[in-house]
Write an enzyme that holds these catalytic residues in place. Structure first.
Site, PDB file in Angstrom:
ATOM      1  CB  CYS A 155      38.626  42.117  27.144  1.00  0.00           C
ATOM      2  SG  CYS A 155      38.304  43.621  28.076  1.00  0.00           S
ATOM      3  CB  CYS A 192      31.795  46.462  30.209  1.00  0.00           C
ATOM      4  SG  CYS A 192      32.288  45.539  28.795  1.00  0.00           S
ATOM      5  CB  THR A 205      39.997  46.941  31.057  1.00  0.00           C
ATOM      6  OG1 THR A 205      40.371  45.922  31.975  1.00  0.00           O
ATOM      7  CG2 THR A 205      39.428  46.305  29.806  1.00  0.00           C
ATOM      8  CD  GLU A 245      43.564  44.057  30.507  1.00  0.00           C
ATOM      9  OE1 GLU A 245      44.406  43.357  29.884  1.00  0.00           O
ATOM     10  OE2 GLU A 245      42.331  43.913  30.363  1.00  0.00           O
ATOM     11  CG  HIS A 253      33.354  45.313  36.040  1.00  0.00           C
ATOM     12  ND1 HIS A 253      32.941  45.544  34.744  1.00  0.00           N
ATOM     13  CD2 HIS A 253      34.678  45.015  35.952  1.00  0.00           C
ATOM     14  CE1 HIS A 253      33.964  45.401  33.925  1.00  0.00           C
ATOM     15  NE2 HIS A 253      35.025  45.071  34.631  1.00  0.00           N
ATOM     16  CE1 TYR A 260      34.786  41.607  34.499  1.00  0.00           C
ATOM     17  CE2 TYR A 260      36.064  39.595  34.339  1.00  0.00           C
ATOM     18  CZ  TYR A 260      36.007  40.967  34.433  1.00  0.00           C
ATOM     19  OH  TYR A 260      37.167  41.695  34.465  1.00  0.00           O
ATOM     20  CB  CYS A 307      32.204  40.213  28.170  1.00  0.00           C
ATOM     21  SG  CYS A 307      33.172  39.876  29.659  1.00  0.00           S
ATOM     22  CD  GLU A 343      39.643  41.295  31.521  1.00  0.00           C
ATOM     23  OE1 GLU A 343      39.327  40.689  30.477  1.00  0.00           O
ATOM     24  OE2 GLU A 343      39.723  42.531  31.581  1.00  0.00           O
TER      25      GLU A 343
HETATM   26 FE1  SF4 Z   1      36.358  43.353  29.202  1.00  0.00          FE
HETATM   27 FE2  SF4 Z   1      34.304  41.815  29.941  1.00  0.00          FE
HETATM   28 FE3  SF4 Z   1      35.267  43.696  31.615  1.00  0.00          FE
HETATM   29 FE4  SF4 Z   1      33.896  44.332  29.388  1.00  0.00          FE
HETATM   30  S1  SF4 Z   1      33.123  43.219  31.212  1.00  0.00           S
HETATM   31  S2  SF4 Z   1      35.753  45.329  30.146  1.00  0.00           S
HETATM   32  S3  SF4 Z   1      34.613  42.785  27.956  1.00  0.00           S
HETATM   33  S4  SF4 Z   1      36.320  41.826  30.872  1.00  0.00           S
HETATM   34 FE    FE Z   2      37.164  44.048  33.882  1.00  0.00          FE
END
Ligand code: SF4
Ligand code: FE
Length: 485
Positions: A100, A104, A191, A257, A292, A296, A299, A447
Site C-alpha cells: 500500500c 490514494c 493509511t 496505518e 476509494h 482498490y 493498487c 485492508e
Molecule cells: Fe493503499 Fe490501495 Fe488505499 Fe492506495 S488505494 S491507499 S494503495 S489500499
Molecule cells: Fe484504503
C-alpha cells in the site's frame, strides 16, 4: 513546475517534526526508522514515478486551477480519461512496490471534498468551496501528501455519536473560538498518516440532527500542536530490525496505518470545509467510498501481479512449471486479478460529472469492484501458498545459510532445481510469505476486507443502487404477468 522529487520528499519528512510514536517510543525520523522506513519509501515512489519519463503521463496531470503540471495524486479528476488513468497509475505502483503506497485515500478525499463543498455552498450559501480551492492550490503547488482521516474510534457501535458515553469516540467540535474551532477525538487506521504533510478530516458516517457537532470537515498540517500519531503494528514487522534483514521478504517497501489523536486542536476558519451541515454527510461518505473502492481495483491488482509472478517463479524453482495443475492455478489467479481490474476500469468508463465539474466513478460498479476485492486476494493468496508448498511456513532463516556449522546443510537441502540455489529459492518464498502472512498481508488481505469500508457496507450500497423493481418488470413482461401500472 509544481513537482517535488523523491529525494526532496524524503528529506522533508526527515525534518518534519510531527509527533509519531511506534512501540511505545517517540520516532525521531520516520524514513530512517527501521520499521517505519519501508512504508515511507513506498510513499516516496509516488514522487519518484512522476520524475521518470516512462510513466510520467500517468503520474502527472494539468491542474484545472492553475494550469501547472502537478502530481496526479493531487489532481481533481475532470474526465473519464482522468478516472481511467488513476486506476492505471495505482496498478503501476502496486506492481513496483507490492505494498500500500498510501497516497490514494487522500487523493480520493480531495476529489470528494472538492465536489461536496460545491454542493454545500449551493445548498447553504456557505463559502467552503473557495476555501477548499485555496487549500488545494497549496497542496498542488507544493506537491504535498494529504492523508484522508475518516474512521472514528466509534466506542459502542450500537450508539450514535451524540449518544456515546465518551463524546470523544467520534471526532467533534469541542469549542468554537474567534477565528476557528477546536476539535477533539481520534481517527483510526489512517493509511500513510505518518508520511503525510496535511490531514484532511471528514465525517465517518451519515449524521443526524443530534449529531451536528460531529458533521465537521477540515484540513490541518500534520505537525500541528495537539496531533499525535500512534503507529500500527504489523505481523513480522520487527524482522526489519534484525541485523541482516534477510527474512523481510520485500526488501524495499511496505504500507502503514496509524491512530491519529486530535487533542484539542485549533483549526482556523479558512481550513474548515463543513461545520454542522449534517444532511450532506451521507453524500460525502458515499462519494468518498465510491472513489476509494474503485482505487482498490488498481493498487491490489498491481500487488496481485507481483504475487502471481512469485508463484510462477517458485513453481519454476521446484521444476513443476509445466504441470497442468500449476498452469490451471496460475490461470485462476490471473482470472481473479484481472476481474478486479475490470470492475475498477468499468466504474471509471461509466463515470459522470458532478455539479462541481469534477468527475466521479459509477458507484454501483465501484462497490461491486470492492466487494470482489474483499474476496479475491484471499483466493489468489491461497493459490500462491498452495503452489509455494509448506516450506513457506517451515523454512529456516536465510541467515542460516552463512553459519559455518549448518550453512552447508541449509544451502544443500533448500536448493531447488538447477539454477535455483537456496538463496534464490528462499528469497522468492520469503516474498510470498511476506505478502500473504507478514507485513504485506496487512494491505493485501486485511485492508482488502476492511479498507474503504467492510463488505457489508458494499452490499448495502449495491442493494441501494441496483434497480430491483426495474429488473422485476423485465421478468414480468417476459413471462406474461400483468403489472398494476
Ligand atoms: Fe493503499 Fe490501495 Fe488505499 Fe492506495 S488505494 S491507499 S494503495 S489500499
Ligand atoms: Fe484504503
Amino acid at each position: 513546475m509544481a513537482l517535488m522529487t523523491r529525494q526532496q520528499y524524503i528529506e522533508g519528512l526527515r525534518r518534519f517534526g510531527h509527533t509519531v510514536f511506534a512501540q511505545g517510543e517517540r520516532v525521531q525520523s520516520v524514513p530512517d526508522h527501521p520499521v517505519c522506513g519501508p512504508p515511507a519509501m513506498a510513499m516516496a515512489e509516488t514522487y519518484g514515478k512522476a520524475e521518470g519519463e516512462a510513466v510520467r503521463e500517468l503520474f502527472t496531470a494539468r491542474s484545472h486551477l492553475t494550469g501547472e503540471t502537478i502530481n496526479r495524486f493531487t489532481h481533481v479528476q475532470h474526465s473519464i480519461d482522468d478516472l481511467i488513468k488513476k486506476i492505471l497509475m495505482l496498478r503501476e505502483l502496486g506492481r513496483s512496490t507490492a505494498s500500500c503506497f498510501q497516497r490514494c485515500a487522500g487523493m480520493d478525499c480531495i476529489n470528494t471534498v472538492y465536489s461536496v463543498t460545491y454542493d454545500l455552498d449551493r445548498a447553504y450559501g456557505t463559502e467552503y468551496h473557495a476555501r477548499f480551492i485555496d487549500f488545494l492550490k497549496h497542496v498542488q503547488s507544493k506537491d504535498l501528501v494529504t492523508a484522508a482521516c475518516m474512521t472514528d474510534a466509534k466506542g459502542d457501535r450500537s450508539l450514535s455519536p451524540s449518544r456515546q458515553k465518551d463524546r470523544d469516540q467520534y471526532l467533534h467540535v469541542s469549542e468554537v473560538r474567534k477565528g476557528g474551532v477546536v476539535v477533539r477525538g481520534a481517527k483510526m487506521h489512517i493509511t500513510g498518516a505518518v508520511n503525510s504533510h496535511e490531514l484532511l478530516v471528514v465525517p465517518t458516517r451519515a449524521m443526524r440532527e443530534e449529531d451536528a457537532d460531529y458533521a465537521i470537515s477540515f484540513a490541518i498540517p500534520a505537525d500541528t500542536k495537539g496531533i499525535t500519531f500512534v503507529y500500527g503494528r504489523q505481523p513480522s514487522d520487527t524482522r526489519r530490525m534484525e541485523k541482516e534483514k534477510a527474512d523481510v521478504g520485500n526488501l524495499y517497501f511496505g504500507g502503514c496505518e496509524a491512530m491519529v489523536v486530535f487533542d484539542d486542536v485549533f483549526v482556523p476558519d479558512e481550513r474548515v470545509f463543513m461545520k454542522g451541515e449534517y444532511p450532506m454527510t451521507g453524500r460525502l461518505v458515499e462519494l468518498f467510498a465510491s472513489h476509494h473502492r474503485a482505487s482498490y481495483g488498481g493498487c491490489k491488482v498491481g500487488v496481485g501481479d507481483v504475487l502471481i509472478g512469485a508463484a510462477a517463479a517458485v513453481a519454476e524453482a521446484h521444476g513443476i512449471e509445466d504441470a497442468s495443475h500449476i498452469r490451471d492455478k496460475l490461470a485462476e489467479m490471473i482470472h481473479l486479478n484481472e476481474t478486479l481490474h475490470a470492475g475498477a476500469l468499468a466504474s471509471a468508463v461509466k463515470g459522470y460529472a458532478t455539479p462541481s465539474g469534477a468527475y466521479a466513478v459509477d458507484p454501483l460498479l465501484a462497490n461491486v469492484c470492492k466487494l470482489n476485492v474483499t474476496r479475491f486476494p484471499f483466493e489468489i493468496s491461497r493459490l500462491a501458498q498452495d503452489i509455494a508448498g509448506g516450506i513457506m511456513a517451515t523454512m529456516p532463516s536465510l541467515e542460516d545459510q552463512s553459519n559455518p556449522e549448518i550453512g552447508p546443510f541449509v544451502r544443500k537441502y533448500l536448493a531447488g532445481k538447477e539454477g535455483w540455489d537456496s538463496e534464490r529459492r528462499m528469497r522468492i518464498i520469503r516474498l510470498i510469505e511476506q505478502m500473504t502472512l507478514g507485513t504485506g498481508a496487512v494491505s493485501y488481505l486485511t485492508e482488502s476486507v476492511h479498507g474503504a469500508g467492510s463488505p457489508q457496507a458494499q452490499k448495502i450500497m449495491i442493494m441501494r443502487l441496483a434497480d430491483l423493481n426495474a429488473a422485476k418488470l423485465l421478468a414480468y413482461r417476459l413471462c406474461g404477468i400483468e403489472t398494476l401500472e
